[in-house]
Write a protein that holds these residues in place. Sequence first.
Motif, PDB file in Angstrom:
ATOM      1  N   TYR A 112      35.703  47.005  42.044  1.00 25.31           N
ATOM      2  CA  TYR A 112      34.892  47.349  43.217  1.00 25.31           C
ATOM      3  C   TYR A 112      34.759  48.866  43.415  1.00 25.31           C
ATOM      4  O   TYR A 112      34.002  49.318  44.273  1.00 25.31           O
ATOM      5  CB  TYR A 112      35.485  46.748  44.485  1.00 25.31           C
ATOM      6  CG  TYR A 112      35.664  45.244  44.415  1.00 25.31           C
ATOM      7  CD1 TYR A 112      34.670  44.447  43.855  1.00 25.31           C
ATOM      8  CD2 TYR A 112      36.799  44.632  44.914  1.00 25.31           C
ATOM      9  CE1 TYR A 112      34.826  43.076  43.784  1.00 25.31           C
ATOM     10  CE2 TYR A 112      36.964  43.258  44.844  1.00 25.31           C
ATOM     11  CZ  TYR A 112      35.975  42.487  44.276  1.00 25.31           C
ATOM     12  OH  TYR A 112      36.128  41.133  44.201  1.00 25.31           O
ATOM     13  N   THR A 115      31.238  50.302  43.248  1.00 25.01           N
ATOM     14  CA  THR A 115      30.435  49.968  44.427  1.00 25.01           C
ATOM     15  C   THR A 115      30.790  50.900  45.589  1.00 25.01           C
ATOM     16  O   THR A 115      29.905  51.416  46.280  1.00 25.01           O
ATOM     17  CB  THR A 115      30.723  48.514  44.864  1.00 25.01           C
ATOM     18  OG1 THR A 115      30.440  47.658  43.772  1.00 25.01           O
ATOM     19  CG2 THR A 115      29.889  48.120  46.061  1.00 25.01           C
ATOM     20  N   LYS A 149      28.767  44.101  50.025  1.00 25.62           N
ATOM     21  CA  LYS A 149      28.435  44.059  48.595  1.00 25.62           C
ATOM     22  C   LYS A 149      29.586  43.441  47.791  1.00 25.62           C
ATOM     23  O   LYS A 149      29.366  42.588  46.926  1.00 25.62           O
ATOM     24  CB  LYS A 149      28.154  45.491  48.111  1.00 25.62           C
ATOM     25  CG  LYS A 149      27.736  45.589  46.673  1.00 25.62           C
ATOM     26  CD  LYS A 149      26.326  45.075  46.478  1.00 25.62           C
ATOM     27  CE  LYS A 149      25.927  45.129  45.003  1.00 25.62           C
ATOM     28  NZ  LYS A 149      24.697  44.384  44.758  1.00 25.62           N
ATOM     29  N   THR A 150      30.816  43.860  48.101  1.00 21.28           N
ATOM     30  CA  THR A 150      31.944  43.361  47.297  1.00 21.28           C
ATOM     31  C   THR A 150      32.259  41.907  47.624  1.00 21.28           C
ATOM     32  O   THR A 150      32.786  41.186  46.803  1.00 21.28           O
ATOM     33  CB  THR A 150      33.216  44.215  47.516  1.00 21.28           C
ATOM     34  OG1 THR A 150      33.448  44.330  48.909  1.00 21.28           O
ATOM     35  CG2 THR A 150      33.086  45.579  46.902  1.00 21.28           C
ATOM     36  N   ASP A 153      27.931  40.157  47.534  1.00 19.90           N
ATOM     37  CA  ASP A 153      26.928  40.684  46.622  1.00 19.90           C
ATOM     38  C   ASP A 153      25.575  40.848  47.322  1.00 19.90           C
ATOM     39  O   ASP A 153      24.532  40.586  46.741  1.00 19.90           O
ATOM     40  CB  ASP A 153      26.798  39.768  45.376  1.00 19.90           C
ATOM     41  CG  ASP A 153      25.994  40.407  44.258  1.00 19.90           C
ATOM     42  OD1 ASP A 153      25.888  41.645  44.254  1.00 19.90           O
ATOM     43  OD2 ASP A 153      25.470  39.678  43.400  1.00 19.90           O
ATOM     44  N   ASP A 155      23.144  43.495  49.910  1.00 16.24           N
ATOM     45  CA  ASP A 155      22.991  44.838  50.415  1.00 16.24           C
ATOM     46  C   ASP A 155      22.729  44.758  51.917  1.00 16.24           C
ATOM     47  O   ASP A 155      21.620  44.512  52.360  1.00 16.24           O
ATOM     48  CB  ASP A 155      21.822  45.517  49.692  1.00 16.24           C
ATOM     49  CG  ASP A 155      21.825  47.008  49.924  1.00 16.24           C
ATOM     50  OD1 ASP A 155      22.386  47.438  50.951  1.00 16.24           O
ATOM     51  OD2 ASP A 155      21.270  47.743  49.094  1.00 16.24           O
ATOM     52  N   HIS A 221      29.257  35.944  40.374  1.00 11.20           N
ATOM     53  CA  HIS A 221      28.657  37.210  40.795  1.00 11.20           C
ATOM     54  C   HIS A 221      29.659  38.361  40.707  1.00 11.20           C
ATOM     55  O   HIS A 221      29.338  39.493  41.045  1.00 11.20           O
ATOM     56  CB  HIS A 221      28.168  37.107  42.242  1.00 11.20           C
ATOM     57  CG  HIS A 221      26.902  36.311  42.393  1.00 11.20           C
ATOM     58  ND1 HIS A 221      25.747  36.853  42.865  1.00 11.20           N
ATOM     59  CD2 HIS A 221      26.633  35.014  42.119  1.00 11.20           C
ATOM     60  CE1 HIS A 221      24.800  35.928  42.898  1.00 11.20           C
ATOM     61  NE2 HIS A 221      25.318  34.793  42.451  1.00 11.20           N
ATOM     62  N   ASP A 223      31.983  38.880  42.696  1.00 14.28           N
ATOM     63  CA  ASP A 223      32.364  39.322  44.032  1.00 14.28           C
ATOM     64  C   ASP A 223      33.481  38.422  44.587  1.00 14.28           C
ATOM     65  O   ASP A 223      33.921  37.483  43.940  1.00 14.28           O
ATOM     66  CB  ASP A 223      31.141  39.331  44.969  1.00 14.28           C
ATOM     67  CG  ASP A 223      30.450  37.974  45.020  1.00 14.28           C
ATOM     68  OD1 ASP A 223      30.994  36.999  44.453  1.00 14.28           O
ATOM     69  OD2 ASP A 223      29.367  37.885  45.620  1.00 14.28           O
TER      70      ASP A 223
END
Length: 447
Positions: A112, A115, A149-150, A153, A155, A221, A223
């Motif tokens: 992560y 990100t 996001k983490t 996934d 925004d 993903h 995440d």
Amino acid sequence: MTPVAPGPKPTLLNAFSYRPGRDPLAFFTDLARTYGDIVAYRLGGEQLYFVNDPQQIKDILITNNRNFTKGRALQRTKRLLGEGLLTSEGATHLRQRRLVQPAFHRERIAAYADTMVEYADRSRGRWRDGATLDVAQEMNRLTLSIVGKTLFDVDVQSQAAEVGVALTRVIETFWMTMLPFSDLLEHLPVPKLRRARAARAQLDAIIYGMIAERRQSGRDHGDLLSMLLSAQDEEAEGAGGLMSDEQVRDEAMTIFLAGHETTANALTWTWYLLSTAPDVEVKLHAEVDRALQGKLPGVTDIAALPFVERVVTESMRLYPPAWIIGRRAITAYPLGPYMAPARSIMVMSPFVVQRDARYYKEPERFDPDRWTPEFRAALPKFAYFPFGGGPRQCIGESFAWMELILLVATIAQQWQLRLVPGHPVVPQPLVTLRTKHGMRMTVTQRT
Ligand code: HEM
């Protein structure tokens, strides 16, 4: 006869002067400095023990943790968080903790880092030289998008993401639901709450939709949500020991809420402290410039940023985001020479212990250099405990350290932040240690 722990006597006068209401930080600090390591007092019909001795704190959080529950206060948050890690107790908590833990393993979290830096880079890229910003708000936005996001996934910042809007609405009112009279609020036609209720339903629909889609496609993903979906409980029977959709939803929501405001607070206080200590800031900038040579940081640069880590450590000593931790005794509990009756509430405050002159020389001074390896080794365990301890210790601790170090380094690489003269800096100890009036700071581009 068992002695009675010292504390303010329940006289009428004390009932007025010993109330945490107006200034809880001063109230608890004063109790500790006046009455010592174990303070008994009654509040709102409850018997409380304020515990300031690191060894006793360790015994409550670790050695004798089975003697305690987290108590009722958190039960109210169940409406939103369901049976997630924060709100569950006993066997359910243990099982969930085992399932969620792999999502927070060091190697997983390392993935992560990029990100985190990417979002910090975006934030710093929006700032204009000489502008005045509310840094508290900026940090909140930044950590929110990182956890979005983490975890999912998605925004959160992009307007197109309906999940972003729904999440923001729910969060706006999440802290209201922790208030003692929140049950009442629920039934009142407060527009913000009505919107939040609708948003919560919408969010549930989105999360359950994501879960269904991912279960069907089997796509990873990378995440946290994917981790939660594939987490296996070896001991559970049926359905291959996977978490149910509802459990995944509860854990995802819990991590989302527990995982951003605390970090944002720590960052806000760090920028404030740096702006009051130019000599510390000079050292920080020098380290960042030397270690990164103008590049963006990555997870492998963390080892070359020991001073940044000390700055963050010292900042969370003075302003621990989780400033108070509570436990309710299930049965009577011996506290040194005293006996706390069953159902007593144990109150422990990182804020108070971490400013105790017995453990920290010049405790009010922001001095990152005090954190030498020798000082750390000599410090009693639980004289520093911003992440709690024992089976309920913060599961996101490594995530948080990495995020704090990378974000401070990325932003300090380009910007110097200065408190706007006259801006009132007032800590507001709600569930987390926020700033009452935000943190208005001027940002100057470093040349
Ligand atoms: C500077 C940042 C943070 C601080 C100071 C902090 C502090 C804490 C503390 C003190 C507790 C324990 C409370 C108690 O014992 O009653 C806790 C629990 C928890 N934290 Fe954090 N936290 C931070 C960041 C995070 C992050 C980034 C995440 C997730 C991404 C997270 C997720 C959780 C969860 C799920 C729990 C409940 C654990 C359990 O009961 O098993 N926290 N946190």
